[in-house]
Design a protein around this motif. Structure first.
Motif, mmCIF file in Angstrom:
data_model
loop_
_atom_site.group_PDB
_atom_site.id
_atom_site.type_symbol
_atom_site.label_atom_id
_atom_site.label_comp_id
_atom_site.label_asym_id
_atom_site.label_seq_id
_atom_site.Cartn_x
_atom_site.Cartn_y
_atom_site.Cartn_z
ATOM 1 N N ILE A 5 0.991 -0.723 0.155
ATOM 2 C CA ILE A 5 0.174 -0.189 -0.627
ATOM 3 C C ILE A 5 0.558 1.191 0.016
ATOM 4 C CG2 ILE A 5 -0.159 -0.274 2.194
ATOM 5 C CD1 ILE A 5 -2.806 1.393 2.303
ATOM 6 N N THR A 6 0.277 2.307 -0.395
ATOM 7 C CA THR A 6 0.850 3.483 -0.111
ATOM 8 C C THR A 6 0.218 4.127 0.092
ATOM 9 O OG1 THR A 6 2.210 3.283 -2.014
ATOM 10 C CG2 THR A 6 1.825 5.739 -1.655
ATOM 11 N N PHE A 7 0.737 5.214 0.924
ATOM 12 C CA PHE A 7 -0.573 6.498 2.080
ATOM 13 C C PHE A 7 0.349 7.724 1.114
ATOM 14 C CE2 PHE A 7 -0.032 2.494 4.841
ATOM 15 C CZ PHE A 7 -1.595 2.402 5.271
ATOM 16 N N ALA A 8 -0.423 8.134 0.487
ATOM 17 C CA ALA A 8 0.127 10.034 0.436
ATOM 18 C C ALA A 8 -1.192 10.476 0.846
ATOM 19 C CB ALA A 8 -0.609 9.775 -1.477
ATOM 20 N N ILE A 9 -0.379 11.377 1.441
ATOM 21 C CA ILE A 9 -0.497 13.385 2.360
ATOM 22 C C ILE A 9 -0.143 13.911 1.932
ATOM 23 C CG2 ILE A 9 0.386 13.538 4.519
ATOM 24 C CD1 ILE A 9 1.596 10.636 5.449
ATOM 25 N N PRO A 10 -0.864 14.641 1.091
ATOM 26 C CA PRO A 10 -0.837 15.850 0.467
ATOM 27 C C PRO A 10 -0.861 16.837 1.266
ATOM 28 C CG PRO A 10 -2.047 14.919 0.090
ATOM 29 C CD PRO A 10 -2.388 14.206 1.150
ATOM 30 N N ALA A 15 3.493 22.487 8.798
ATOM 31 C CA ALA A 15 4.648 21.573 9.665
ATOM 32 C C ALA A 15 3.763 21.551 11.133
ATOM 33 C CB ALA A 15 5.109 22.522 9.899
ATOM 34 N N GLU A 16 3.305 21.982 11.878
ATOM 35 C CA GLU A 16 2.333 22.341 13.152
ATOM 36 C C GLU A 16 1.540 21.084 13.209
ATOM 37 O OE1 GLU A 16 -0.506 24.611 15.539
ATOM 38 O OE2 GLU A 16 -0.967 24.958 13.527
ATOM 39 N N TYR A 17 1.219 20.267 12.217
ATOM 40 C CA TYR A 17 0.376 19.041 12.868
ATOM 41 C C TYR A 17 1.166 17.734 11.411
ATOM 42 C CZ TYR A 17 -2.054 21.317 9.501
ATOM 43 O OH TYR A 17 -2.424 22.654 8.478
ATOM 44 N N MET A 18 2.257 17.961 11.039
ATOM 45 C CA MET A 18 2.222 16.412 9.771
ATOM 46 C C MET A 18 2.682 15.422 10.730
ATOM 47 S SD MET A 18 4.570 18.420 7.171
ATOM 48 C CE MET A 18 5.269 16.920 6.783
ATOM 49 N N ASP A 19 3.434 16.005 11.529
ATOM 50 C CA ASP A 19 3.999 14.428 12.080
ATOM 51 C C ASP A 19 3.014 13.753 12.438
ATOM 52 O OD1 ASP A 19 6.163 16.081 11.398
ATOM 53 O OD2 ASP A 19 7.127 16.672 13.220
ATOM 54 N N HIS A 20 2.252 13.991 13.683
ATOM 55 C CA HIS A 20 1.565 13.425 13.762
ATOM 56 C C HIS A 20 0.718 12.278 13.318
ATOM 57 C CE1 HIS A 20 -3.183 13.305 16.076
ATOM 58 N NE2 HIS A 20 -2.172 11.496 16.165
ATOM 59 N N CYS A 21 0.018 12.749 11.754
ATOM 60 C CA CYS A 21 -0.066 12.176 10.905
ATOM 61 C C CYS A 21 1.216 10.627 10.672
ATOM 62 C CB CYS A 21 -0.665 13.246 9.501
ATOM 63 S SG CYS A 21 -1.324 12.102 7.807
ATOM 64 N N SER A 95 -2.858 15.678 5.625
ATOM 65 C CA SER A 95 -2.215 16.309 6.893
ATOM 66 C C SER A 95 -2.441 16.297 8.075
ATOM 67 C CB SER A 95 -1.062 17.110 6.273
ATOM 68 O OG SER A 95 -1.677 18.478 6.250
ATOM 69 N N ASP A 96 -3.550 16.823 8.256
ATOM 70 C CA ASP A 96 -3.736 16.937 9.968
ATOM 71 C C ASP A 96 -4.631 16.124 9.869
ATOM 72 O OD1 ASP A 96 -6.012 16.826 7.921
ATOM 73 O OD2 ASP A 96 -7.110 19.594 9.262
ATOM 74 N N ASP A 97 -5.063 15.094 9.771
ATOM 75 C CA ASP A 97 -5.925 13.509 9.975
ATOM 76 C C ASP A 97 -5.139 12.930 10.353
ATOM 77 O OD1 ASP A 97 -8.149 15.157 9.399
ATOM 78 O OD2 ASP A 97 -8.263 14.100 7.118
ATOM 79 N N TRP A 98 -5.372 11.497 11.255
ATOM 80 C CA TRP A 98 -4.298 10.296 11.219
ATOM 81 C C TRP A 98 -5.048 8.810 11.633
ATOM 82 C CZ3 TRP A 98 -6.445 13.947 14.446
ATOM 83 C CH2 TRP A 98 -7.406 13.583 15.710
ATOM 84 N N LEU A 99 -4.419 8.316 11.609
ATOM 85 C CA LEU A 99 -5.603 6.429 11.274
ATOM 86 C C LEU A 99 -4.683 6.087 12.788
ATOM 87 C CD1 LEU A 99 -3.333 5.332 7.262
ATOM 88 C CD2 LEU A 99 -5.977 6.137 8.265
ATOM 89 N N ASP A 100 -5.893 5.405 12.707
ATOM 90 C CA ASP A 100 -5.533 4.326 14.300
ATOM 91 C C ASP A 100 -5.371 3.466 14.674
ATOM 92 O OD1 ASP A 100 -8.391 4.544 16.905
ATOM 93 O OD2 ASP A 100 -7.679 2.168 16.140
ATOM 94 N N ASP A 101 -4.539 3.536 15.762
ATOM 95 C CA ASP A 101 -2.877 2.592 15.641
ATOM 96 C C ASP A 101 -4.460 1.538 15.675
ATOM 97 O OD1 ASP A 101 -4.626 2.860 18.582
ATOM 98 O OD2 ASP A 101 -2.215 3.524 19.136
ATOM 99 N N LEU A 215 -10.772 3.812 11.019
ATOM 100 C CA LEU A 215 -9.977 3.294 10.738
ATOM 101 C C LEU A 215 -9.075 4.978 11.096
ATOM 102 C CD1 LEU A 215 -6.737 2.663 10.015
ATOM 103 C CD2 LEU A 215 -7.767 2.919 7.093
ATOM 104 N N TYR A 216 -10.230 6.029 10.231
ATOM 105 C CA TYR A 216 -9.404 7.517 9.959
ATOM 106 C C TYR A 216 -9.600 8.426 10.714
ATOM 107 C CZ TYR A 216 -8.076 11.418 6.309
ATOM 108 O OH TYR A 216 -7.534 12.027 5.937
ATOM 109 N N HIS A 217 -9.488 9.661 11.170
ATOM 110 C CA HIS A 217 -9.455 10.031 12.416
ATOM 111 C C HIS A 217 -9.740 11.238 10.880
ATOM 112 C CE1 HIS A 217 -9.221 7.998 16.910
ATOM 113 N NE2 HIS A 217 -9.500 6.958 15.778
ATOM 114 N N TYR A 218 -11.152 11.927 11.575
ATOM 115 C CA TYR A 218 -10.458 13.101 10.180
ATOM 116 C C TYR A 218 -10.974 14.467 11.002
ATOM 117 C CZ TYR A 218 -13.289 16.741 7.089
ATOM 118 O OH TYR A 218 -13.362 17.500 6.395
ATOM 119 N N PHE A 219 -10.418 15.286 11.170
ATOM 120 C CA PHE A 219 -9.947 15.826 12.655
ATOM 121 C C PHE A 219 -10.879 17.411 12.053
ATOM 122 C CE2 PHE A 219 -7.962 20.432 13.720
ATOM 123 C CZ PHE A 219 -8.500 20.351 14.945
#
Length: 344
Positions: A5-10, A15-21, A95-101, A215-219
């Motif tokens: 799988i490829t996860f694409a992150i536009p 910078a403020e939140y991409m690390d979390h994603c 980039s401001d969202d994240w996936l569930d662990d 799966l997907y957390h939509y901020f």
């Protein structure tokens, strides 16, 4: 190693939140080498997004790929990610969202199983969560009563979708070749392209699998967010542009063989026309209502049957009430629905 799988992150000034994603994907996949994470820097200039993207690639060169391009908007960034994707499957994560662990390992197990068994599945659907982080509230969207759970199926096997259950970008994991074969007509410098992404490729998907995990957390919460009511009203021209592209993608009653998929896509398009009607009423643009009138006229000329369904159905009538009183009623209806389903 072959990428599953490829996860694409536009990313645009993220910078403020991409690390979390990014971290949520790496940790949720246990830094697996059969995963590719493509960070697309969409011409960021106001913060450290480009440098952060490069740093992530340097730390995990076997997993992360940083791509830089001139600013083209969200849709062009998605297409850039798709152009360099190596995975059998492709999923977009903003980039401001994240996936569930807990959910992500289950998705990976299923995709690897498809790969191992040589089973072709064109689309994997998962649940998503509207995460109102600032309010401390969450609202999960699932498809349990609309889609068969835990087995591969075809469109005619699915049931009825409620208004709150549309398949959105957040819930979709396509096979990469499905997106490439036929393309995805994403315009540059335009918001709301996720509607095109979640609509145009669907008829190409023959085998579908619904994995019932959140799966997907939509901020939800930033004032400048694209789904904020004031922002949507200010960008009504872009909403109309997206809806026009969706209109011309198909003559739904002629082009879609599956009756169940056709019914779903008709309802989705009717909802898009209703959104254009509501936000034209809310917009301060002096020509917003004229543009809405042109859109309805274009639909009438392009597909008379779709026009009747969209304009003369309950949704079309409720969002196009005449006069000042009608405008107030239309807006009140929309805000009531938004409050119930918490989508902005």
């Amino acid at each position: 190693m072959k990428k599953v799988i490829t996860f694409a992150i536009p990313c645009y000034n993220s910078a403020e939140y991409m690390d979390h994603c990014i971290q949520s994907i790496l940790e949720g996949t246990s830094y697996a080498k059969d995963v590719q994470v493509v960070i697309v820097d969409d011409g960021s200039q106001k913060d450290d997004t480009p440098a952060k993207a490069d740093e992530w690639e340097q730390r995990y060169p076997d997993i992360v790929k940083a791509v830089h391009q001139e600013n083209g908007g969200h849709g062009i960034a998605v297409l850039k990610g798709l152009s360099v994707a190596e995975g059998t499957y492709f999923k977009v994560v903003d980039s401001d969202d994240w996936l569930d662990d807990e959910a992500l390992p289950k998705l990976m197990d299923k995709l690897r199983e498809f790969d191992r068994l040589g089973e072709r599945v064109d689309l994997v659907v998962t649940n998503y969560i509207y995460d109102h982080t600032l309010e401390g509230k969450r609202h999960a969207v699932n498809y349990r009563h609309a889609l068969p759970v835990g087995r591969t199926f075809r469109w005619n096997d699915m049931g009825h979708f409620m208004m709150s259950q549309n398949l959105l970008m957040h819930s979709l994991c396509y096979r990469t070749d499905v997106l490439r074969d036929g393309g995805v007509p994403m315009p540059a410098h335009t918001f709301y392209v996720d509607n095109i992404y979640a609509y145009v490729p669907l008829p190409r998907c023959k085998a579908i699998y619904y994995l019932d995990v959140d799966l997907y957390h939509y901020f939800i919460g930033r004032e400048d967010q694209s789904v904020n009511e004031k922002v949507m009203a200010g960008r009504i021209d872009q909403q109309v542009r997206i809806t026009r592209i969706m209109m011309h993608a198909y003559h739904l009653y002629d082009d879609i063989d599956s009756y169940a998929l056709r019914a779903y896509m008709v309802n989705y398009f009717v909802l898009m026309m209703a959104i254009c009607s509501v936000f034209s009423e809310l917009s301060d643009h002096p020509d917003a209502m004229d543009e809405l009138g042109d859109l309805w006229a274009e639909l009438h000329d392009y597909d008379r049957r779709m026009w009747r369904r969209a304009r003369l159905g309950i949704c079309g009538l409720a969002t196009n009430l005449p006069g000042r009183g009608g405008k107030l009623a239309t807006v009140a209806i929309y805000r009531t629905v938004a409050k119930i389903f918490k989508f902005n």
